[in-house]
Design a protein around this motif. Sequence first.
Motif, short mmCIF file in Angstrom:
data_model
loop_
_atom_site.label_atom_id
_atom_site.label_comp_id
_atom_site.label_asym_id
_atom_site.label_seq_id
_atom_site.Cartn_x
_atom_site.Cartn_y
_atom_site.Cartn_z
N CYS A 145 47.01 51.92 34.94
CA CYS A 145 47.87 51.15 34.05
C CYS A 145 48.76 50.20 34.84
O CYS A 145 49.92 50.51 35.13
CB CYS A 145 48.72 52.10 33.22
SG CYS A 145 47.78 53.36 32.35
N GLY A 152 49.81 39.72 34.33
CA GLY A 152 48.41 40.04 34.60
C GLY A 152 48.11 39.79 36.06
O GLY A 152 48.24 40.68 36.90
N PHE A 179 45.39 46.23 28.10
CA PHE A 179 43.98 46.20 28.52
C PHE A 179 43.57 47.42 29.35
O PHE A 179 42.86 47.27 30.35
CB PHE A 179 43.70 44.99 29.42
CG PHE A 179 43.87 43.62 28.81
CD1 PHE A 179 43.29 43.30 27.59
CD2 PHE A 179 44.55 42.63 29.49
CE1 PHE A 179 43.41 42.02 27.06
CE2 PHE A 179 44.69 41.34 28.98
CZ PHE A 179 44.12 41.04 27.76
N ILE A 228 31.14 44.32 26.66
CA ILE A 228 31.43 45.73 26.98
C ILE A 228 32.19 46.39 25.82
O ILE A 228 33.21 47.05 26.01
CB ILE A 228 32.16 45.89 28.34
CG1 ILE A 228 33.40 45.01 28.44
CG2 ILE A 228 31.23 45.67 29.51
CD1 ILE A 228 34.34 45.41 29.60
N THR A 233 39.35 50.02 25.54
CA THR A 233 40.38 49.12 26.08
C THR A 233 41.57 49.16 25.14
O THR A 233 41.49 48.65 24.01
CB THR A 233 39.86 47.66 26.16
OG1 THR A 233 38.57 47.65 26.75
CG2 THR A 233 40.80 46.79 26.97
N GLU A 406 39.74 33.45 40.59
CA GLU A 406 40.69 32.51 41.20
C GLU A 406 41.62 33.26 42.15
O GLU A 406 41.86 32.83 43.28
CB GLU A 406 41.53 31.81 40.11
CG GLU A 406 40.77 30.80 39.26
CD GLU A 406 39.89 31.45 38.18
OE1 GLU A 406 40.09 32.64 37.88
OE2 GLU A 406 39.00 30.76 37.65
N ILE A 407 42.15 34.39 41.68
CA ILE A 407 43.08 35.16 42.52
C ILE A 407 42.36 35.64 43.78
O ILE A 407 42.90 35.59 44.89
CB ILE A 407 43.67 36.35 41.72
CG1 ILE A 407 44.56 35.83 40.58
CG2 ILE A 407 44.44 37.31 42.63
CD1 ILE A 407 45.78 35.02 40.98
C1 LIG Z 1 38.17 44.46 29.23
C2 LIG Z 1 39.31 44.50 30.19
C3 LIG Z 1 39.57 45.66 30.90
C4 LIG Z 1 40.67 45.71 31.77
N1 LIG Z 1 40.97 46.90 32.40
C5 LIG Z 1 42.17 47.02 33.03
C6 LIG Z 1 42.63 48.30 33.49
O1 LIG Z 1 41.94 49.33 33.36
N2 LIG Z 1 43.85 48.38 34.07
C7 LIG Z 1 44.64 47.28 34.24
O2 LIG Z 1 45.74 47.42 34.78
N3 LIG Z 1 44.23 46.05 33.83
C8 LIG Z 1 43.03 45.89 33.22
N4 LIG Z 1 42.61 44.66 32.77
C9 LIG Z 1 43.47 43.50 32.98
C10 LIG Z 1 42.88 42.46 33.92
O3 LIG Z 1 42.91 42.93 35.23
C11 LIG Z 1 43.68 41.16 33.70
O4 LIG Z 1 43.26 40.64 32.45
C12 LIG Z 1 43.48 40.14 34.80
O5 LIG Z 1 44.08 40.60 35.99
C13 LIG Z 1 44.07 38.78 34.44
O6 LIG Z 1 45.37 38.88 33.93
P1 LIG Z 1 45.73 38.11 32.55
O7 LIG Z 1 44.69 38.49 31.57
O8 LIG Z 1 47.13 38.36 32.22
O9 LIG Z 1 45.51 36.56 32.88
P2 LIG Z 1 46.56 35.57 33.60
O10 LIG Z 1 47.10 36.21 34.82
O11 LIG Z 1 47.50 35.06 32.59
O12 LIG Z 1 45.58 34.40 34.05
C14 LIG Z 1 45.11 33.39 33.15
C15 LIG Z 1 44.33 32.36 33.98
O13 LIG Z 1 45.20 31.76 34.96
C16 LIG Z 1 44.66 31.92 36.26
N5 LIG Z 1 45.74 32.14 37.22
C17 LIG Z 1 46.76 33.03 37.15
N6 LIG Z 1 47.52 32.96 38.25
C18 LIG Z 1 46.98 32.01 39.04
C19 LIG Z 1 47.29 31.48 40.33
N7 LIG Z 1 48.32 31.92 41.07
N8 LIG Z 1 46.50 30.50 40.83
C20 LIG Z 1 45.43 30.04 40.13
N9 LIG Z 1 45.08 30.51 38.92
C21 LIG Z 1 45.84 31.49 38.38
C22 LIG Z 1 43.75 33.14 36.17
O14 LIG Z 1 42.75 33.12 37.19
C23 LIG Z 1 43.18 32.98 34.77
O15 LIG Z 1 42.08 32.10 34.80
C24 LIG Z 1 41.49 44.57 31.94
C25 LIG Z 1 41.20 43.39 31.24
C26 LIG Z 1 40.15 43.35 30.36
C27 LIG Z 1 39.92 42.10 29.57
#
Ligand SMILES: Cc1cc2nc3c(=O)[nH]c(=O)nc-3n(C[C@H](O)[C@H](O)[C@H](O)COP(=O)(O)OP(=O)(O)OC[C@H]3O[C@@H](n4cnc5c(N)ncnc54)[C@H](O)[C@@H]3O)c2cc1C
Length: 529
Positions: A145, A152, A179, A228, A233, A406-407
């Motif tokens: 978590c 994110g 998520f 999936i 989720t 990207e990250i």
């Molecule tokens: C089906 C599913 C399962 C998941 N399972 C887990 C889980 O078990 N545990 C958990 O903790 N999380 C989980 N996640 C979360 C997942 O790891 C995050 O969705 C992911 O890290 C991206 O975060 P965000 O969705 O908030 O996107 P954001 O961080 O808001 O990113 C949005 C966009 O902006 C880009 N971006 C952000 N920052 C930068 C930067 N510095 N430079 C360039 N581009 C950038 C990103 O690459 C992306 O394209 C899950 C997500 C999904 C959809």
Amino acid sequence: MSDQLIGGGWLQAASSSDAIFTVEQFEPDHEAMFDTARRFCDEQVWPLQAEIEAKKEGVMAGLMDQASELGLTMLDIPEAYDGLELPMPVSMRVLENTAREQSMMLSLMVQNGIGSLPVVLFGNEEQKQAWLPAFASGDKRGCYCLTEPGSGSDALAAASTAVLSDDGKQWILNGTKQFITNAGFADVGFVFAKVVGDVEGATGFSCFIVPLDTAGVTLGAEEDKLGIKGSSTRQVIMDKAQIPRANVLGQIGRGHVIAFNILNNGRYKLGGTALGSAKFAFDAALEYAQQRKQFGKQIADFGMIKRKTGQMVADIFAVESGIYRAVGDMDADSQSRGNDAAAKLASMQNYAMECSILKIAGSELLAGVADESLQMFGGYGFLEEYPAAKYVRDARIARIYEGTNEINRIVMPRTLLKKISSGEIELTVVEGDESITQMKNSFAVCFNAARSHYGDSKGFDRNQEVMANLADMMTAIYLAESATLRVAQMNNTKQVHADSVALVTLQSVAKVNQLAGELADHLQVEVPP
Ligand SMILES: Cc1cc2nc3c(=O)[nH]c(=O)nc-3n(C[C@H](O)[C@H](O)[C@H](O)COP(=O)(O)OP(=O)(O)OC[C@H]3O[C@@H](n4cnc5c(N)ncnc54)[C@H](O)[C@@H]3O)c2cc1C
């Protein structure tokens, strides 16, 4: 230490084919394990696709129970806690073989990774005794978590808090995690939250073991996803949830060490399972192409279809070579350090850059293969009745979680910069006219120029487009070199493997030249031809 056991060491020296691990080195008893995993997924999981996709009550949990009976949830748990503690490449290959149905694969990958390894790598003896045998047997399941609605990619900006109760006996947790995979059937969450105030001289981002039946912990509804669909989720919501003081995992204020290292593990496993899914998607498309006739011919015999299949075979070969080379190196590194929790952790840190390479390479391989496989099915690929549509939907997430691609493209040059600044790695131009050497030379010139232009990691961060080019050069070089070394190690090289290496190398050289050319203009530097 030899260059082989330095993450990124391959960038500064020629690598030896003898030193790398390849899938051809697996033993027959390993193959039997892979076969068990594959047969379970073919015979028990795949026929239940519709029920899995519809999230029919109890189906996924029941399959997880069956998987546990086969030993598929104890892959990385130490033997001392009733696990199998498989060598990393063996564990990776077992998971790869579960990747036909990706919801099931993800549930297993989480249970064998981010949903149990926090305790394996950071737990104290009491925590290990309490959780690991139960994770191994499947009696208990974990989830990870980290993500929140407002944080994110920027995971350390989490808003969840942990406050010590007045009597000092309990942590009181508040916040929402977003998520969370496997939350629907997990017993415990590894929850990241910020400790408020000074506790034992420490504060800040920390990790807690939170049983999900704790009063004050509730789950959000199952998310309605693009793919999936059968995986769970959900949000994990904490409203004054009280857990014992002893439930801190690792040290207060050191949660980032847990978060990032567990992600390294998740990244290489994602790469390997994406490779597995790509192979299943490819097999389905090839079988179809050999049956489907148009213009009086099998479509598999048309030149453009042959080019697609040839490209997919070559890409799969290269990514497989890179994945098992890196995972083999990590395992060798861990063994050389004693293979305990600290050793495993150190090896994952050492190979953080490769973990990002594998995550990007595996997820982008899967995206390409799933898409081209669907194209080979023609209109039938667009119908849910055929497997290609599901592969495309399920594949999409791989480029998003475990750190978006990207990250991961940012992580790679940043990590290399640290290794160069500490003197662990030095990039120089070396003699040699082989393609791999030339690509490494181009990379060395570009990276060193970027370093003198931008100075430190903050300077790099302000120039993300440059970082992306550098990251893509690294990935191309690593995969081409891994495939080349693997073929050099093989006794009887099949023509298809030799052709794959030739194609991948040719395309990698073109790609590296293009990326270096763009950087040369930008950084005003001359790149060797
Ligand atoms: C089906 C599913 C399962 C998941 N399972 C887990 C889980 O078990 N545990 C958990 O903790 N999380 C989980 N996640 C979360 C997942 O790891 C995050 O969705 C992911 O890290 C991206 O975060 P965000 O969705 O908030 O996107 P954001 O961080 O808001 O990113 C949005 C966009 O902006 C880009 N971006 C952000 N920052 C930068 C930067 N510095 N430079 C360039 N581009 C950038 C990103 O690459 C992306 O394209 C899950 C997500 C999904 C959809």
